[in-house]
Write an enzyme that holds these catalytic residues in place. Structure first.
Site, mmCIF file in Angstrom:
data_model
loop_
_atom_site.group_PDB
_atom_site.id
_atom_site.type_symbol
_atom_site.label_atom_id
_atom_site.label_comp_id
_atom_site.label_asym_id
_atom_site.label_seq_id
_atom_site.Cartn_x
_atom_site.Cartn_y
_atom_site.Cartn_z
ATOM 1 N N ASN A 9 0.874 -1.180 0.000
ATOM 2 C CA ASN A 9 0.000 0.000 0.000
ATOM 3 C C ASN A 9 0.908 1.227 0.000
ATOM 4 O OD1 ASN A 9 -1.774 2.055 0.504
ATOM 5 N ND2 ASN A 9 -2.415 1.332 2.536
ATOM 6 N N TRP A 10 1.023 1.827 -1.166
ATOM 7 C CA TRP A 10 1.946 2.965 -1.290
ATOM 8 C C TRP A 10 1.422 4.208 -0.567
ATOM 9 C CZ3 TRP A 10 3.571 3.029 -7.238
ATOM 10 C CH2 TRP A 10 4.261 1.851 -7.519
ATOM 11 N N LYS A 11 0.160 4.214 -0.204
ATOM 12 C CA LYS A 11 -0.480 5.390 0.407
ATOM 13 C C LYS A 11 -0.244 6.617 -0.486
ATOM 14 C CE LYS A 11 -0.244 3.111 4.829
ATOM 15 N NZ LYS A 11 -0.099 3.167 6.269
ATOM 16 N N HIS A 94 -9.406 1.048 5.033
ATOM 17 C CA HIS A 94 -8.133 1.245 5.733
ATOM 18 C C HIS A 94 -8.357 2.166 6.931
ATOM 19 C CE1 HIS A 94 -4.031 2.448 6.612
ATOM 20 N NE2 HIS A 94 -3.656 1.361 5.970
ATOM 21 N N GLU A 96 -6.775 4.588 7.982
ATOM 22 C CA GLU A 96 -6.594 6.022 7.692
ATOM 23 C C GLU A 96 -7.847 6.605 7.048
ATOM 24 O OE1 GLU A 96 -2.876 5.454 5.619
ATOM 25 O OE2 GLU A 96 -2.004 4.813 7.524
ATOM 26 N N GLU A 166 -5.214 -5.004 10.548
ATOM 27 C CA GLU A 166 -4.174 -4.003 10.761
ATOM 28 C C GLU A 166 -4.442 -3.277 12.084
ATOM 29 O OE1 GLU A 166 -2.250 -2.735 6.769
ATOM 30 O OE2 GLU A 166 -3.972 -1.459 7.111
ATOM 31 N N GLY A 172 2.737 2.158 10.886
ATOM 32 C CA GLY A 172 3.705 3.244 10.758
ATOM 33 C C GLY A 172 4.433 3.595 12.047
ATOM 34 N N SER A 212 3.675 -2.207 10.412
ATOM 35 C CA SER A 212 5.118 -2.297 10.661
ATOM 36 C C SER A 212 5.708 -3.651 10.292
ATOM 37 C CB SER A 212 5.437 -1.944 12.123
ATOM 38 O OG SER A 212 5.072 -0.600 12.387
ATOM 39 N N GLY A 233 2.902 -1.129 4.276
ATOM 40 C CA GLY A 233 2.927 0.305 4.019
ATOM 41 C C GLY A 233 4.343 0.772 3.716
ATOM 42 N N GLY A 234 4.991 1.337 4.712
ATOM 43 C CA GLY A 234 6.321 1.943 4.537
ATOM 44 C C GLY A 234 7.312 1.056 3.795
HETATM 45 P P1 13P Z 1 3.121 0.265 7.722
HETATM 46 O O1 13P Z 1 3.619 -1.008 7.084
HETATM 47 O O2 13P Z 1 3.840 1.488 7.261
HETATM 48 O O3 13P Z 1 3.042 0.138 9.212
HETATM 49 O O4 13P Z 1 1.614 0.468 7.205
HETATM 50 C C1 13P Z 1 0.743 -0.594 7.230
HETATM 51 C C2 13P Z 1 -0.449 -0.215 6.472
HETATM 52 O O5 13P Z 1 -1.188 0.673 6.867
HETATM 53 C C3 13P Z 1 -0.722 -0.938 5.213
HETATM 54 O O6 13P Z 1 -1.996 -0.664 4.747
#
Ligand code: 13P
Length: 252
Positions: A9-11, A94, A96, A166, A172, A212, A233-234
């Site tokens: 997930n590149w966000k 998600h 967010e 999640e 994050g 994470s 994510g990251g």
């Molecule tokens: P991180 O891997 O950066 O913690 O993010 C997870 C995430 O929200 C994937 O959708």
């Protein structure tokens, strides 16, 4: 058979050029094997990234879709439009989106249905915030999100859905859920699905872990019997980290 999936997930990261570069590298490095790899890019990247995907095990996904089918909804992107770019997946719910954009269960349920109507596989996210875990409410919170978001689907639709657990406190933060915490919740989710749709459907549902996840902890997390992959994510923003996670999975 339950699918093994690692989805990035590149966000809201990467210019178009940088995104294409990353996708090209991942496409080159992905091996054709039993793990499905998905790149969930910003909307504007979708059709360009689709052009660089040549591997059978690499797929394209979006990070959200509109809760409306079409029409006068300025700034929105519909499931049908996403599908027309060549995408096969869409992340829905998600944390967010739930927290910053106040997306509630009933709205997410509409999005899931539109995704399915347009041949997109929803990656439906659930997870508790830290306060809820500390208060011992995390199991109830996750169960409610799943019931409200998914459980009015007929079985022929539900079997297409991928679930991502999640925990919000792990997203994050660098603090991942332990393998035990992940396995515990994934088993609870699978049992919940079994109660609603039966054991066979539950057994075939892919449940991903997100929060994470990195090359150093991926193997430990993915080794658990009810953890079928990750939503990253990251660590999906660099090919080395992302492929490190994908490859950790293939070692199991
Ligand atoms: P991180 O891997 O950066 O913690 O993010 C997870 C995430 O929200 C994937 O959708």
């Amino acid at each position: 058979m339950r699918k093994k999936i690692v989805a990035g997930n590149w966000k809201m990261n990467k210019t178009l050029a940088d995104g294409i570069e990353l996708a090209k590298t991942v496409n080159r490095q992905v091996e054709e094997n039993s793990v499905i790899v998905v790149l969930c890019t910003p909307f504007i990247h979708l059709s360009e990234v689709n052009k660089v995907i040549t591997k059978d095990s690499l797929f394209l996904g979006a990070q959200n879709c509109s809760s409306e089918a079409s029409g006068a909804f300025t700034g929105e992107v519909s499931a049908q439009m996403i599908r027309s770019t060549g995408a096969d997946y869409v992340i829905i719910g998600h944390s967010e989106r739930r927290s910053y954009y106040h997306e509630v269960d009933s709205l997410l349920n509409k999005k899931v249905k539109l995704a399915l109507e347009n041949d997109l596989i929803p990656i439906f996210c659930c997870g508790e915030i830290l306060k809820e875990r500390q208060a011992g409410n995390h199991i109830q919170v996750v169960k409610t999100q799943i019931k409200n978001g998914l459980f009015d689907l007929p079985v022929e639709d539900f079997i297409k859905v991928v679930i991502a657990y999640e925990p919000v406190w792990a997203i994050g933060t660098g603090v991942n859920a332990t393998a035990e915490q992940a396995q515990e919740m994934h088993k609870i989710i699978r049992d919940l699905i079994a109660d609603r749709y039966g054991n066979q459907i539950a057994d075939n549902t892919s449940i991903l872990y997100g929060g994470s996840c990195k090359p150093s902890n991926a193997k430990e997390l993915f080794t658990n019997p009810d953890v079928d992959g990750g939503l990253i994510g990251g660590a999906s923003l660099t090919s080395s980290d992302f492929m490190g996670i994908v490859n950790a999975f293939t070692e199991i």
